[in-house]
Design an enzyme around this catalytic site. Sequence first.
Site, PDB file in Angstrom:
ATOM      1  CD  GLU A  47     -24.532 -33.113  40.750  1.00 16.52           C
ATOM      2  OE1 GLU A  47     -24.972 -33.312  41.952  1.00 16.52           O
ATOM      3  OE2 GLU A  47     -25.046 -34.280  39.965  1.00 16.52           O
ATOM      4  CG  ASN A  48     -27.907 -27.698  40.638  1.00 18.40           C
ATOM      5  OD1 ASN A  48     -27.686 -28.248  41.966  1.00 18.40           O
ATOM      6  ND2 ASN A  48     -28.954 -26.799  40.595  1.00 18.40           N
TER       7      ASN A  48
END
Lengths: 218, 231
Positions: A47-48
């Site tokens: 998710e980064n």
Amino acid sequence: MALDKYGIAKRIARELQDGMYVNLGIGIPTLVANYVPEAITVIFQSENGILGMGPYPAEAEIDPDLINAGKETVTLIKGAALFDSAESFGMIRAGKIDLTVLGAMEVSENGDIANWKIPGKMVKGMGGAMDLVASAKNIIVAMMHTNPKGESKLLPACTLPLTGLRCVKKIVTDLAVLEITPKGFLLKEKAPGVSVEEIKAKTLGRLVCPANVPDMHI
Amino acid sequence: MNKVVSNAQEAIKDIHDGVTIMLGGFGLNGIPENSIAALVQKGIRNLTCISNNAGVDDFGLGLLLQKKQIKKMISSYVGENAEFERQLLQGELEVDLIPQGTLATRIQMAAMGIPAFYTPAGFGTEVAAGKEVRYFNQKPYLMELALHADFAIVKAWKGDALGNLVFRKTTRNFSTSMAKAGTITIAEVEELVPPGEIDPDHVHVAGIYVHRIFQGQQYQKRIEKRTVRMG
């Protein structure tokens, strides 16, 4: 015998299907990536800002500009794509991720999950967990059946601050595979050599036990 | 038009006590190392810092925490910093913990001039306290407000004198949205190039958003978790 964390990860890997986009949380879920069947292609999201996260780098490949959501050094597969956090959560919120696997401190019999805070003791923050559980199409929880004190983590209702409501679909623990149903935790499979009695004793929430509960295939 | 400044000290010269600052980065990945060092050196206090994480004990925002320069943190995950957890549990530090996607999008909304949006994240949890709930297609959503800041400070890979920025690998994280959201945006870059050197097709943040830019020095790029494949 109860599974170890690798066994839990191997069992969850059997849920993977060709073409899935999958987000793996920190801890046991991360291990699932090691057991993807060779015949299928699964794309891991971090998710980064990664689609197409690869394995850990060899020493010579380490790039400090490339990490996963657990802040670990990683690699990109061929065909990976990079983006920023706002876009990453856009694809999560829009339901593009097929499967989310995450850890939990507690799960309730109606599918609530708590995994981000112990009041007065531990405040690490929810990270992306609340966004993921609120929008994911399919959520599997990977966790030990009991906490280090031996207390059940499968409860009638969560006692810790919630991460999300009625969102968990399936739970894979060291003892069992369970599904959330309107009647409570449905016991689908048990770890080889573990008795239904032991699972009953260690499940505080409502447990539905069919007459025959098969052993997990790992 | 002159956006280029010589160093971090000059870039932060008008940052004073009590302001709100967004700082780009995810963990220690892509943090504005030079600017953080300058903020520590200048000793500005009572800061409200918006950053996904709070650094580690001895690097990143952890350096500002150690000197008690931060009054309030707005973050999503702070688990790698023991000093942070200590200050929080002792009540020395105000903290607003926000789901990561909500944080990213609140910043993005500020960048896009949209005052609020609705998200399902946090419905039914303590994050929902005091927030408007609205149903769309029978599903509940929380109203979340755009998140603004007096200053945004980001670190890019390359930048040009007009403020155009290019990022490398996962360092885009919160930095691109923050760069666009800051009232005043400061960018430090590994390499400052003349206009024209960056292909317009490759620009991640257009120069209009960036007010000051400088070439940073001696990047440490510390790795939080050095994980290596065996064999």
